[in-house]
Design a protein around this motif. Structure first.
Motif, PDB file in Angstrom:
ATOM      1  N   VAL A   1      -1.189 -21.579   0.850  1.00 50.37           N
ATOM      2  CA  VAL A   1       0.072 -22.262   1.172  1.00 50.37           C
ATOM      3  C   VAL A   1      -0.132 -23.775   1.156  1.00 50.37           C
ATOM      4  O   VAL A   1       0.663 -24.518   0.566  1.00 50.37           O
ATOM      5  CB  VAL A   1       0.619 -21.778   2.534  1.00 50.37           C
ATOM      6  N   LEU A   2      -1.211 -24.263   1.770  1.00 56.16           N
ATOM      7  CA  LEU A   2      -1.447 -25.714   1.808  1.00 56.16           C
ATOM      8  C   LEU A   2      -1.660 -26.270   0.404  1.00 56.16           C
ATOM      9  O   LEU A   2      -1.148 -27.349   0.074  1.00 56.16           O
ATOM     10  CB  LEU A   2      -2.651 -26.024   2.699  1.00 56.16           C
ATOM     11  N   ALA A   3      -2.393 -25.540  -0.440  1.00 58.52           N
ATOM     12  CA  ALA A   3      -2.632 -26.009  -1.809  1.00 58.52           C
ATOM     13  C   ALA A   3      -1.309 -26.120  -2.568  1.00 58.52           C
ATOM     14  O   ALA A   3      -1.083 -27.083  -3.310  1.00 58.52           O
ATOM     15  CB  ALA A   3      -3.585 -25.053  -2.535  1.00 58.52           C
ATOM     16  N   ILE A   4      -0.425 -25.144  -2.355  1.00 63.29           N
ATOM     17  CA  ILE A   4       0.854 -25.174  -3.072  1.00 63.29           C
ATOM     18  C   ILE A   4       1.742 -26.292  -2.538  1.00 63.29           C
ATOM     19  O   ILE A   4       2.379 -27.009  -3.304  1.00 63.29           O
ATOM     20  CB  ILE A   4       1.561 -23.806  -2.968  1.00 63.29           C
ATOM     21  N   ILE A   5       1.796 -26.452  -1.210  1.00 64.54           N
ATOM     22  CA  ILE A   5       2.628 -27.521  -0.634  1.00 64.54           C
ATOM     23  C   ILE A   5       2.205 -28.868  -1.208  1.00 64.54           C
ATOM     24  O   ILE A   5       3.030 -29.668  -1.655  1.00 64.54           O
ATOM     25  CB  ILE A   5       2.498 -27.541   0.904  1.00 64.54           C
ATOM     26  N   ILE A   6       0.905 -29.121  -1.205  1.00 63.36           N
ATOM     27  CA  ILE A   6       0.373 -30.407  -1.677  1.00 63.36           C
ATOM     28  C   ILE A   6       0.734 -30.639  -3.143  1.00 63.36           C
ATOM     29  O   ILE A   6       1.066 -31.754  -3.559  1.00 63.36           O
ATOM     30  CB  ILE A   6      -1.164 -30.437  -1.436  1.00 63.36           C
TER      31      ILE A   6
ATOM     32  N   ILE B   1       3.233 -29.073  -4.913  1.00 61.93           N
ATOM     33  CA  ILE B   1       4.676 -29.058  -5.158  1.00 61.93           C
ATOM     34  C   ILE B   1       5.285 -30.434  -4.914  1.00 61.93           C
ATOM     35  O   ILE B   1       6.239 -30.846  -5.589  1.00 61.93           O
ATOM     36  CB  ILE B   1       5.339 -27.967  -4.277  1.00 61.93           C
TER      37      ILE B   1
ATOM     38  N   LEU C   1       1.364 -18.740  11.027  1.00 64.51           N
ATOM     39  CA  LEU C   1       2.544 -18.747  10.154  1.00 64.51           C
ATOM     40  C   LEU C   1       3.567 -19.774  10.642  1.00 64.51           C
ATOM     41  O   LEU C   1       4.231 -20.431   9.830  1.00 64.51           O
ATOM     42  CB  LEU C   1       3.172 -17.347  10.105  1.00 64.51           C
TER      43      LEU C   1
ATOM     44  N   LEU D   1       2.460 -23.043   9.416  1.00 63.89           N
ATOM     45  CA  LEU D   1       2.713 -23.149   7.973  1.00 63.89           C
ATOM     46  C   LEU D   1       4.199 -23.381   7.689  1.00 63.89           C
ATOM     47  O   LEU D   1       4.557 -24.109   6.768  1.00 63.89           O
ATOM     48  CB  LEU D   1       2.227 -21.888   7.243  1.00 63.89           C
ATOM     49  N   PHE D   2       5.076 -22.771   8.501  1.00 63.75           N
ATOM     50  CA  PHE D   2       6.512 -22.978   8.303  1.00 63.75           C
ATOM     51  C   PHE D   2       6.850 -24.466   8.360  1.00 63.75           C
ATOM     52  O   PHE D   2       7.514 -24.997   7.464  1.00 63.75           O
ATOM     53  CB  PHE D   2       7.334 -22.213   9.348  1.00 63.75           C
TER      54      PHE D   2
ATOM     55  N   THR E   1       5.596 -26.338   5.369  1.00 64.33           N
ATOM     56  CA  THR E   1       6.333 -26.148   4.112  1.00 64.33           C
ATOM     57  C   THR E   1       7.556 -27.064   4.031  1.00 64.33           C
ATOM     58  O   THR E   1       8.093 -27.283   2.941  1.00 64.33           O
ATOM     59  CB  THR E   1       6.827 -24.693   3.905  1.00 64.33           C
ATOM     60  N   LEU E   2       8.016 -27.587   5.173  1.00 61.80           N
ATOM     61  CA  LEU E   2       9.166 -28.504   5.131  1.00 61.80           C
ATOM     62  C   LEU E   2       8.742 -29.924   4.755  1.00 61.80           C
ATOM     63  O   LEU E   2       9.595 -30.778   4.488  1.00 61.80           O
ATOM     64  CB  LEU E   2       9.893 -28.503   6.481  1.00 61.80           C
TER      65      LEU E   2
ATOM     66  N   PRO F   1       7.279 -31.178   1.960  1.00 61.15           N
ATOM     67  CA  PRO F   1       7.740 -31.669   0.652  1.00 61.15           C
ATOM     68  C   PRO F   1       9.208 -32.107   0.668  1.00 61.15           C
ATOM     69  O   PRO F   1       9.565 -33.097   0.041  1.00 61.15           O
ATOM     70  CB  PRO F   1       7.537 -30.465  -0.275  1.00 61.15           C
ATOM     71  N   PHE F   2      10.047 -31.370   1.408  1.00 64.58           N
ATOM     72  CA  PHE F   2      11.466 -31.721   1.479  1.00 64.58           C
ATOM     73  C   PHE F   2      11.659 -33.096   2.123  1.00 64.58           C
ATOM     74  O   PHE F   2      12.302 -33.976   1.544  1.00 64.58           O
ATOM     75  CB  PHE F   2      12.222 -30.635   2.269  1.00 64.58           C
TER      76      PHE F   2
END
Lengths: 193, 193, 193, 193
Positions: free
Chosen positions: D13-18, D20, D79, D82-83, D86-87, D89-90
């Motif tokens: 998840v962290l790799a994708i957030i970074i 994205i 989780l 992580l939630f 995930t915000l 990037p927004f």
């Protein structure tokens, strides 16, 4: 065949699904709070789907803990589950952008229903591989929560066309029911040791 | 050199490819079923590509099970395979959005063809490293399914310009042929023990 | 501190970078080959960046093989490298969409240059942790290829404004030079055993 | 329950957030430097968020090093963290595209605040599982940096409406404070051996 790569691949897909959903939260053009407020239904549907994917990840984690090996049938049952889960960002975005209109809410339920069935098939494939007297089979047991979820989804899908928010409330109900981690497997594993 | 990171990296790339494809399913503006129906060719091409990527992941998994180590040549043969697979979301989207028009269907076959060749090269690089008498070499054997897939792709690509749906049917045929996991490797590994 | 999670995180970021680049290949509206042809500069720049990222992944893999442990300094040197690599999809897309115009080609070189410097810093941080007489220090040696790459990038960046295609050719030259996996580490590791 | 999959999922998840976040750096239409310059606030906010996510990954890594096992409560505390991440990037994109306007800067602080609280909850859940006399509890200690971060965020959020750049400077201050890896855990682990 070892289960390590199936776990790693599933973790990857679930991590990406969860993170891709946030891309639906389109960045508002305006800098004020007025740009933010219209996003609330998208945020609500994002939170709901985040919780559902968290539940699937957590249960998948528990399930695979109780498992020693996998075979080709299990790999495909797992891919089948992942297929339905990859559709969650689509129905989440559709539902959020249309303020929980009937069709999107119903389709959200359809995807959840097929994901639940796919999880059931995965469980059966793993029990078939490990035997009916295995720790896994005892841990899964009668799978009360799985069965009642399917019943609730089947009720929520037609209900979406009558009163879509009630259908949404039923999805929330299922999520709350599952939020408690699957202690059956934890207990049975412990007593098995 | 251990194979762990090559497996992890391949799992990551495959997981992302599979999930990125679903972004092609653009969320319809309208809340009704009328917004959903035009998406069917995109969904069909998504399902086909999901199955192909599932097959590649499953076969890659089986292949690496039979392998003890990797070298620089194998790393690059694997990256070459991943390169062709990363083009699958592009041709999938193009094919779906243009309702299986000749050029997109042909290009889809071209990508599948080069991916198949890349998989063949990866297999050869691994056999070269482990020896012609290795468990792996016996497990792969004459690679009947790999060769017939290449033949079918070579037939389907020109056929796409004559009757694109028949070419699509040939791709489905290849997918069905591969859906059974590669029991050769499982069997040979067992008998090798 | 074990190196496992740093490897896993780097694999994840690299896998996503490589796959995100393909999203720049926008799906053409038209179904014919006329929609495909204008994409060639984007495809060429994608292939170049795919190869560079493959080189970084392969070298990172070799480097970490020769390493027993990491510390906070190494974690951040690694994140610093990943930062520059995450900019590659941006400069790749900019370069491809503008048909290798001077500024995008120069900026592509700037990102490659800083990534090369970041890789050098990571190597130094690892040698500092393992000692100047470690297997790693011997394996890295004088790092001829790393130094010549930096020199070539420094020449290519100004050259981009004179003749951008020549600068692009220099990047290809660096890629070819690195395509051979880093046998120094493999050799030294073997002789160390 | 082993911690391996929770680490792998968080890394994913962290790799994708970074990665994205870098998609917010929209590729300019024009090939000149004039297309690049307007991107600087987006790049600045990207760098800030990259550093924050690097800090979270690094601290998460240190925290899990000191941990032997996880349970359902820990999975969900993770989780929850992580939630909020995930915000990022927004709010990063919103802040960058609006040149650090008050509302986006304040919301950026809100997300950082809730992520800090979620990290605190995760730490507590882990200490509860391992006991108040565990190596982990000693390593975390009074958690001075965590508490002062929350205080700074609570000051920065209202400050954003008065002078948004000062609020941004406070976020940078927190990042600098955390950039040093958490030596408490490293030290306590060593002395524990």
């Amino acid at each position: 065949m070892t289960k390590g790569r199936m776990e790693a691949f599933s973790d990857g897909v679930l991590a990406i699904i969860i993170t891709i959903m946030v891309l639906e939260l389109n960045i508002p053009q305006e800098p004020g709070v007025s740009g933010l407020l219209p996003l609330w239904p998208i945020l609500v549907s994002y939170i709901l789907s985040f919780v559902f994917l968290g539940i699937y990840w957590s249960n998948h984690h528990h399930l695979l803990q109780a498992v020693q090996r996998v075979n080709g049938r299990v790999l495909w049952a797992n891919l089948h589950l992942l297929f339905w889960l990859t559709l969650i960002p689509f129905v989440t975005g559709w539902m959020g952008e249309n303020h929980f209109a009937p069709w999107p809410v119903a389709m959200y339920g359809v995807v959840l229903l097929f994901a639940a069935i796919a999880y059931f098939i995965l469980t059966k494939a793993l029990i078939r591989l490990h035997g009916k007297d295995s720790v896994l089979a005892n841990a899964v047991g009668r799978d009360f929560k799985g069965k009642i979820s399917v019943v609730i989804y089947c009720a929520a899908i037609p209900l979406a066309f009558v009163h879509s928010w009630s259908a949404g409330a039923l999805y929330v109900l299922v999520a709350i029911m599952w939020l408690m981690p699957d202690r059956r497997i934890e207990k049975t594993l412990k007593s098995g040791e």
